[in-house]
Design a protein around this motif. Structure first.
Motif, PDB file in Angstrom:
ATOM      1  N   PRO A 141       0.809  -1.224   0.000  1.00  0.00           N
ATOM      2  CA  PRO A 141       0.000   0.000   0.000  1.00  0.00           C
ATOM      3  C   PRO A 141       0.837   1.267   0.000  1.00  0.00           C
ATOM      4  CG  PRO A 141       0.040  -0.986   2.191  1.00  0.00           C
ATOM      5  CD  PRO A 141       0.712  -1.967   1.275  1.00  0.00           C
ATOM      6  N   TYR A 142       2.082   1.208   0.470  1.00  0.00           N
ATOM      7  CA  TYR A 142       2.892   2.406   0.581  1.00  0.00           C
ATOM      8  C   TYR A 142       3.512   2.819  -0.756  1.00  0.00           C
ATOM      9  CZ  TYR A 142       2.654   2.283   5.712  1.00  0.00           C
ATOM     10  OH  TYR A 142       2.230   2.300   7.015  1.00  0.00           O
ATOM     11  N   SER A 143       3.932   1.846  -1.561  1.00  0.00           N
ATOM     12  CA  SER A 143       4.570   2.174  -2.832  1.00  0.00           C
ATOM     13  C   SER A 143       3.667   1.935  -4.034  1.00  0.00           C
ATOM     14  CB  SER A 143       5.857   1.346  -3.001  1.00  0.00           C
ATOM     15  OG  SER A 143       5.540  -0.033  -3.126  1.00  0.00           O
ATOM     16  N   LYS A 217       0.009   7.943  -3.515  1.00  0.00           N
ATOM     17  CA  LYS A 217      -0.962   8.945  -3.084  1.00  0.00           C
ATOM     18  C   LYS A 217      -2.375   8.393  -2.960  1.00  0.00           C
ATOM     19  CE  LYS A 217       1.647  12.908  -4.853  1.00  0.00           C
ATOM     20  NZ  LYS A 217       1.624  14.093  -5.743  1.00  0.00           N
ATOM     21  N   ALA A 218      -2.707   7.356  -3.733  1.00  0.00           N
ATOM     22  CA  ALA A 218      -4.054   6.795  -3.679  1.00  0.00           C
ATOM     23  C   ALA A 218      -4.354   6.154  -2.324  1.00  0.00           C
ATOM     24  CB  ALA A 218      -4.240   5.767  -4.790  1.00  0.00           C
ATOM     25  N   PHE A 219      -3.306   5.868  -1.543  1.00  0.00           N
ATOM     26  CA  PHE A 219      -3.509   5.220  -0.252  1.00  0.00           C
ATOM     27  C   PHE A 219      -3.488   6.207   0.908  1.00  0.00           C
ATOM     28  CE2 PHE A 219      -1.848   2.761   3.455  1.00  0.00           C
ATOM     29  CZ  PHE A 219      -2.916   1.880   3.585  1.00  0.00           C
ATOM     30  N   ARG A 220      -3.192   7.456   0.656  1.00  0.00           N
ATOM     31  CA  ARG A 220      -2.991   8.398   1.760  1.00  0.00           C
ATOM     32  C   ARG A 220      -4.250   8.619   2.594  1.00  0.00           C
ATOM     33  NH1 ARG A 220       1.112  13.069  -0.730  1.00  0.00           N
ATOM     34  NH2 ARG A 220       2.930  11.667  -0.890  1.00  0.00           N
ATOM     35  N   GLY A 248      -5.224  18.171   5.707  1.00  0.00           N
ATOM     36  CA  GLY A 248      -4.901  18.456   4.312  1.00  0.00           C
ATOM     37  C   GLY A 248      -5.129  17.265   3.413  1.00  0.00           C
ATOM     38  N   VAL A 249      -4.778  16.066   3.897  1.00  0.00           N
ATOM     39  CA  VAL A 249      -5.029  14.854   3.108  1.00  0.00           C
ATOM     40  C   VAL A 249      -6.527  14.611   2.977  1.00  0.00           C
ATOM     41  CG1 VAL A 249      -4.791  12.338   3.078  1.00  0.00           C
ATOM     42  CG2 VAL A 249      -2.831  13.764   3.698  1.00  0.00           C
TER      43      VAL A 249
END
Length: 345
Positions: A141-143, A217-220, A248-249
Motif C-alpha cells: 500500500p505504501y509504494s 498517493k491513492a492510499f494516503r 490536508g489529506v
C-alpha cells in the motif's frame, strides 16, 4: 501575485478551513469529553479499572473502537486533543511487547498473523500449525507496487510489518500513560499493523503524518484514517502540524470512513501471552544432518546466549535459511540478529 504563490495561498486557506470544519464536525457528533492525563478522552464513568480512554465498557459488544466507529476520519480527527510532543524519556520498544502476546489466541505470533492477512498466494511452512508464512505476494500500500515475499535471512526484510502509528510517536503522545495491558494491545493490535515494503518502512521511521506520508498517493486517505482511528481508540493526541497534515489529506476525501476495528480482548483484560517453546538447559548446536543441512535446533537460543553480535549473527544465518523462525533473534525482521550485542552494526 504569481500563479504559484496564489495556489499556495489557496492551499493554506483550504487547510485552515479544514481545521475549522474538523472542530465543527466534532461538535456535530456530540460534545467532546473531558480529558485525562493521557491526553485523550476520559474513560466512561462506569468503565472497569484499566479501561482505555474512549474505549467501550466490557460487555458492550463493541470492538477496539468506541462510539466513533462509523464516523468519518475527519469528524474523529476533531475529537483528538492537540498539543506538543512529550519527552521520549523512558521509551523502550519492548514495553509494547510486539510479537510477545497473542491477542486473538490462535497460537501464532503477530507478524505472521499480519502476513497471512495482507499477503496473497500465501504458502505456509509445514509443521508450524499453519502459522509461519514461507512465501506470498504483497500489494504494497505504501509504494503501490507488488513485492514477492520469501522467508529467509536475506529476503525477509523485503516485507516488514509497520506500526501505522509508530510506537515511538505513540509514546510521545500519550502511550507512556497507558497501563501495561493497553500498551501491549497497541503494540499488537491489527488495526495498527500493515505489511508493507521494507525500504518504505525504513524511510518512514517513527514519523507522523506531518513528516511522512506514503508515496502512493491513492492510499494516503486510508493511511491517515487508520492513524486517526488508532489514536482515538487509545486516547493519544496529535501535534498541530500533524493535525493540519491529516486535515490536508482528508480535504480530498472528506467522507473517508474509519477502518473497521480490530478484534481485541475485553477492556481491562490482559492479552494472552504466547506460550514459549520449551528450552532445554545449556543447548548445544546440533550436528549437521546428511546432505549438509543442519539439524533443526528448535527455538533453543536467544540473544543472551551469545557474547558478541558476530556469534549471534553466525548462528542466525546458519539456521534461518533452513528452518525459518528458529529463535527470536531478529525482532524487527531486518535480517540482523541481536542488534544490542557488542559489535552489532
Amino acid at each position: 501575485m504569481s500563479t504559484t504563490s496564489g495556489t499556495r495561498g489557496r492551499r493554506r486557506a483550504l487547510v485552515g478551513l479544514l481545521g475549522t470544519l474538523v472542530v465543527a464536525a466534532a461538535a456535530a457528533c456530540g460534545p467532546i469529553g473531558t480529558t485525562t492525563s493521557t491526553g485523550g478522552a476520559a474513560a466512561p464513568p462506569d468503565a472497569p479499572p484499566g479501561a482505555l480512554p474512549g474505549a467501550p465498557t466490557e460487555g458492550s459488544g463493541d470492538g477496539g473502537l468506541d462510539a466513533a466507529q462509523g464516523q468519518t476520519a475527519l469528524a474523529t480527527l476533531g475529537l483528538l486533543e492537540v498539543k506538543g510532543r512529550a519527552p521520549k524519556t523512558g521509551y523502550d520498544r519492548d514495553l509494547f511487547a510486539y510479537r510477545e502476546v497473542d491477542l486473538d489466541g490462535n497460537g501464532c505470533d503477530t507478524r505472521n498473523d499480519v502476513l497471512r492477512r495482507d499477503l496473497t498466494d500465501v504458502v505456509l511452512k509445514p509443521g508450524t500449525q499453519d502459522c509461519v508464512v514461507q512465501s506470498g505476494t504483497l500489494a504494497d500500500p505504501y509504494s503501490g507496487t507488488s513485492i514477492a515475499f520469501v522467508r529467509g535471512a536475506s529476503t525477509s526484510a523485503d516485507v516488514q510489518v509497520d506500526h501505522v502509528v509508530a510506537l515511538s510517536d505513540a509514546w510521545q503522545k500519550g502511550a507512556q500513560q497507558l497501563d501495561r495491558a493497553a500498551r501491549e494491545r497497541l503494540g499488537n493490535d491489527p488495526l495498527n499493523l500493515l505489511a508493507v515494503s521494507g525500504p518504505q518502512n525504513t524511510q518512514k521511521g517513527d514519523g507522523d503524518a506531518a513528516t511522512w506520508l506514503p508515496p502512493h498517493k491513492a492510499f494516503r486517505c486510508a493511511y491517515v484514517a487508520r492513524q486517526v482511528a488508532v489514536k482515538h481508540a487509545y486516547g493519544l493526541w496529535v501535534t498541530a502540524a500533524e493535525r493540519d497534515a491529516i486535515a490536508g489529506v482528508l480535504a480530498s476525501c472528506p467522507d473517508e470512513p474509519l477502518p473497521a476495528g480490530a478484534t481485541s480482548p475485553p477492556v481491562g483484560q490482559a492479552p494472552a501471552p504466547v506460550d514459549p517453546a520449551p528450552v532445554e538447559p545449556a543447548p548445544a548446536d546440533p550436528a549437521p544432518a546428511a546432505g549438509g543441512t543442519p539439524a533443526d535446533p528448535g527455538n533453543a537460543r536467544n540473544c543472551a546466549d551469545f557474547a558478541t553480535w558476530a556469534e549471534a549473527q553466525a548462528w542466525f544465518e546458519t539456521y534461518l535459511p533452513h528452518y525459518g523462525d528458529v529463535a527470536e533473534l531478529d525482532g524487527d525482521d531486518n535480517g540482523v540478529a541481536c542488534e544490542r550485542l557488542p559489535g552489532a552494526p
